[in-house]
Scaffold this motif. Structure first.
Motif, PDB file in Angstrom:
ATOM      1  N   THR A   4       0.846  -1.186   0.000  1.00 23.24           N
ATOM      2  CA  THR A   4       0.000   0.000   0.000  1.00 23.24           C
ATOM      3  C   THR A   4       0.879   1.233   0.000  1.00 23.24           C
ATOM      4  N   LYS A   5       0.325   2.348  -0.466  1.00 29.77           N
ATOM      5  CA  LYS A   5       1.046   3.613  -0.462  1.00 29.77           C
ATOM      6  C   LYS A   5       0.487   4.488   0.647  1.00 29.77           C
ATOM      7  N   VAL A   6       1.379   4.986   1.491  1.00 32.10           N
ATOM      8  CA  VAL A   6       0.968   5.891   2.568  1.00 32.10           C
ATOM      9  C   VAL A   6       1.689   7.217   2.382  1.00 32.10           C
ATOM     10  N   ARG A   7       1.011   8.283   2.756  1.00 34.35           N
ATOM     11  CA  ARG A   7       1.589   9.613   2.594  1.00 34.35           C
ATOM     12  C   ARG A   7       2.360  10.002   3.857  1.00 34.35           C
ATOM     13  N   GLU A   8       3.613  10.367   3.637  1.00 32.66           N
ATOM     14  CA  GLU A   8       4.448  10.900   4.722  1.00 32.66           C
ATOM     15  C   GLU A   8       4.976  12.254   4.264  1.00 32.66           C
ATOM     16  N   GLY A   9       4.359  13.313   4.771  1.00 36.26           N
ATOM     17  CA  GLY A   9       4.709  14.647   4.304  1.00 36.26           C
ATOM     18  C   GLY A   9       4.310  14.802   2.852  1.00 36.26           C
ATOM     19  N   ASP A  10       5.271  15.173   2.013  1.00 33.59           N
ATOM     20  CA  ASP A  10       4.996  15.336   0.592  1.00 33.59           C
ATOM     21  C   ASP A  10       5.259  14.067  -0.208  1.00 33.59           C
ATOM     22  N   LYS A  11       5.701  12.999   0.463  1.00 32.91           N
ATOM     23  CA  LYS A  11       6.064  11.768  -0.241  1.00 32.91           C
ATOM     24  C   LYS A  11       5.010  10.688  -0.031  1.00 32.91           C
ATOM     25  N   ARG A  12       4.930   9.787  -1.026  1.00 38.39           N
ATOM     26  CA  ARG A  12       4.091   8.595  -0.887  1.00 38.39           C
ATOM     27  C   ARG A  12       5.019   7.400  -0.758  1.00 38.39           C
ATOM     28  N   ILE A  13       4.938   6.725   0.371  1.00 38.88           N
ATOM     29  CA  ILE A  13       5.844   5.633   0.702  1.00 38.88           C
ATOM     30  C   ILE A  13       5.114   4.303   0.533  1.00 38.88           C
ATOM     31  N   VAL A  14       5.791   3.316  -0.083  1.00 37.14           N
ATOM     32  CA  VAL A  14       5.224   1.978  -0.229  1.00 37.14           C
ATOM     33  C   VAL A  14       5.517   1.181   1.031  1.00 37.14           C
ATOM     34  N   ARG A  15       4.478   0.576   1.577  1.00 37.06           N
ATOM     35  CA  ARG A  15       4.602  -0.259   2.769  1.00 37.06           C
ATOM     36  C   ARG A  15       3.965  -1.621   2.518  1.00 37.06           C
ATOM     37  N   LEU A  16       4.371  -2.610   3.307  1.00 38.87           N
ATOM     38  CA  LEU A  16       3.735  -3.926   3.245  1.00 38.87           C
ATOM     39  C   LEU A  16       2.478  -3.887   4.097  1.00 38.87           C
ATOM     40  N   LYS A  17       1.341  -4.167   3.483  1.00 41.70           N
ATOM     41  CA  LYS A  17       0.069  -4.111   4.202  1.00 41.70           C
ATOM     42  C   LYS A  17      -0.278  -5.451   4.831  1.00 41.70           C
ATOM     43  N   GLU A  18      -0.154  -6.529   4.060  1.00 43.39           N
ATOM     44  CA  GLU A  18      -0.437  -7.858   4.610  1.00 43.39           C
ATOM     45  C   GLU A  18       0.258  -8.920   3.774  1.00 43.39           C
ATOM     46  N   GLY A  19       0.467 -10.098   4.397  1.00 39.83           N
ATOM     47  CA  GLY A  19       1.129 -11.202   3.727  1.00 39.83           C
ATOM     48  C   GLY A  19       2.586 -11.309   4.135  1.00 39.83           C
ATOM     49  N   ASN A  20       3.184 -12.467   3.822  1.00 42.21           N
ATOM     50  CA  ASN A  20       4.563 -12.740   4.217  1.00 42.21           C
ATOM     51  C   ASN A  20       5.358 -13.222   3.004  1.00 42.21           C
ATOM     52  N   PRO A  21       6.285 -12.406   2.508  1.00 40.17           N
ATOM     53  CA  PRO A  21       7.075 -12.805   1.337  1.00 40.17           C
ATOM     54  C   PRO A  21       8.343 -13.582   1.677  1.00 40.17           C
ATOM     55  N   ALA A  22       8.643 -13.791   2.945  1.00 38.09           N
ATOM     56  CA  ALA A  22       9.938 -14.334   3.354  1.00 38.09           C
ATOM     57  C   ALA A  22      10.220 -15.687   2.701  1.00 38.09           C
ATOM     58  N   GLY A  40      12.385 -10.137   3.326  1.00 37.89           N
ATOM     59  CA  GLY A  40      12.922 -11.483   3.197  1.00 37.89           C
ATOM     60  C   GLY A  40      12.595 -12.235   1.941  1.00 37.89           C
ATOM     61  N   ALA A  41      12.043 -11.568   0.918  1.00 33.71           N
ATOM     62  CA  ALA A  41      11.767 -12.271  -0.346  1.00 33.71           C
ATOM     63  C   ALA A  41      13.062 -12.817  -0.933  1.00 33.71           C
ATOM     64  N   ALA A  42      13.042 -14.095  -1.345  1.00 36.20           N
ATOM     65  CA  ALA A  42      14.240 -14.702  -1.925  1.00 36.20           C
ATOM     66  C   ALA A  42      14.523 -14.140  -3.314  1.00 36.20           C
ATOM     67  N   LYS A  43      13.467 -13.933  -4.104  1.00 37.14           N
ATOM     68  CA  LYS A  43      13.563 -13.341  -5.441  1.00 37.14           C
ATOM     69  C   LYS A  43      12.314 -12.505  -5.674  1.00 37.14           C
ATOM     70  N   VAL A  44      12.458 -11.483  -6.502  1.00 37.82           N
ATOM     71  CA  VAL A  44      11.309 -10.656  -6.878  1.00 37.82           C
ATOM     72  C   VAL A  44      11.273 -10.549  -8.396  1.00 37.82           C
ATOM     73  N   SER A  45      10.108 -10.794  -8.973  1.00 34.66           N
ATOM     74  CA  SER A  45       9.873 -10.607 -10.402  1.00 34.66           C
ATOM     75  C   SER A  45       8.633  -9.744 -10.573  1.00 34.66           C
ATOM     76  N   ALA A  46       8.324  -9.370 -11.800  1.00 36.80           N
ATOM     77  CA  ALA A  46       7.158  -8.533 -12.056  1.00 36.80           C
ATOM     78  C   ALA A  46       6.488  -8.965 -13.347  1.00 36.80           C
ATOM     79  N   TYR A  47       5.163  -8.782 -13.378  1.00 37.00           N
ATOM     80  CA  TYR A  47       4.377  -8.973 -14.598  1.00 37.00           C
ATOM     81  C   TYR A  47       3.452  -7.787 -14.768  1.00 37.00           C
ATOM     82  N   VAL A  48       3.443  -7.217 -15.977  1.00 36.46           N
ATOM     83  CA  VAL A  48       2.411  -6.263 -16.371  1.00 36.46           C
ATOM     84  C   VAL A  48       1.954  -6.639 -17.772  1.00 36.46           C
ATOM     85  N   THR A  49       0.683  -6.482 -18.041  1.00 34.65           N
ATOM     86  CA  THR A  49       0.190  -6.776 -19.381  1.00 34.65           C
ATOM     87  C   THR A  49       0.739  -5.759 -20.384  1.00 34.65           C
TER      88      THR A  49
END
Length: 321
Positions: free
Chosen positions: A206-224, A252-261
């Protein structure tokens, strides 16, 4: 009728814009029911289109489709000219295949004066002439906001497809596919795709606003300890994906990949994701896109971590509907 009552497949004549020639050839290769036809794309000295539809007499009574790419405003008018002409050539039916609906992320008005160009584009497409067979079918993949399906008028039949089944096929080919976790960069992506990917464990950012910035945070789930695949409909600059990767790796994610259409990547922003040759850590193991944005496909060819998952077979199937 054949094969004990099964309907015979339609023979479809497929025209295409210049950018989409490679994808058109793949579609025809995947199906012996698709036959490619060409258009002469020329310009007058003043820059306006000088177009000619080849075999115009011979397509009467045939099922006809056009494969479009609205990659920039500069190429839209010439393609619209052809799209509006083809249904009037006494064809049995007409289908527009527009894999990427380009103004889809401009669907909101936040203050009076904002122009929702997604609605403008939908209105233009909705005014494609009907053919002898009835309204034009419009095939679009992973339109940015689901409510945009209601922007189209009653004179066209929008068919909304998705590239996610193709991603699932690719994930099943990976080693240790049982260790895959799907990450969604925000609640919107989760609402959009979680039902199609429900058999995988999920992580939501999720993105949360801190001052003028939008910071990405982990909302739920465990990637470890897992191979985490971030899924979204499109990428522009890629900033959100990069911030998500950092958060997932930190948890703790071992690897990260991405998919976009749709790999839009304006201003060569795909370069931010390339693997460097200096042996430095690779943030993304894989980055999958489809061939809905042909300019990007040519730019990232044979460049790690990118892999192209073709829509060709899916489009061939959609043309039989």
């Amino acid at each position: 009728m054949e094969n004990g009552g099964a309907l015979a497949k339609k023979q479809v004549l497929l025209y295409y814009c210049v950018e989409m020639e490679d994808l058109a050839r793949k579609i025809a290769y995947d199906s012996d029911c698709i036959h490619l036809h060409s258009i002469n794309w020329r310009s007058f000295d003043d820059g306006f289109p000088n177009l000619f539809i080849n075999n115009a007499h011979n397509i009467r009574g045939q099922h006809v489709a056009f494969l479009a790419s609205f990659s920039s405003p500069a190429v839209i008018f010439e393609q619209l000219s052809v799209i509006f002409a083809l249904p009037r050539l006494f064809v049995a039916s007409f289908t527009l295949v527009l894999p990427f609906f380009p103004t889809g992320s401009f669907e909101r008005m936040e203050e009076e004066g904002d122009v929702a160009t997604a609605f403008t584009m939908a209105r233009i497409i909705s005014n494609i002439p009907i053919s002898r067979g009835g309204p034009t079918s419009v095939v679009i993949y992973d339109i940015h906001a689901l409510q945009e399906r209601f922007y189209f008028g009653d004179h066209v039949l929008p068919l909304f497809e998705t590239g996610v089944p193709l991603l699932k096929q690719r994930l099943q080919q990976l080693p240790q596919s049982e260790k895959i976790v799907i990450a969604f960069p925000d609640d919107g992506a989760w609402k959009r795709f979680y039902k199609q990917l429900g058999h995988y464990p999920a992580v939501i950012c999720t993105k949360v606003r801190e001052g003028d910035k939008r910071i990405v945070r982990l909302k739920e789930g465990n990637p470890a300890g897992c191979h985490v695949v971030i899924v979204d409909d499109l990428v522009q600059s890629g900033g959100t994906l990069i911030e998500c990767q950092k958060v997932l790796a930190a948890h703790g994610a071992a690897k990260v990949s991405a998919y976009v259409t749709h790999g839009v990547f304006p201003k060569r922003s795909w370069e931010r994701f390339m693997h460097k040759s200096d042996g430095s850590e690779k943030a993304f193991t894989y980055f999958w896109i489809t061939d809905s944005c042909p300019v990007t496909v040519k730019a990232i060819a044979n460049k790690a971590p990118f892999e192209v998952i073709s829509l060709a077979g899916s489009i061939a199937d959609a043309l039989q509907i």
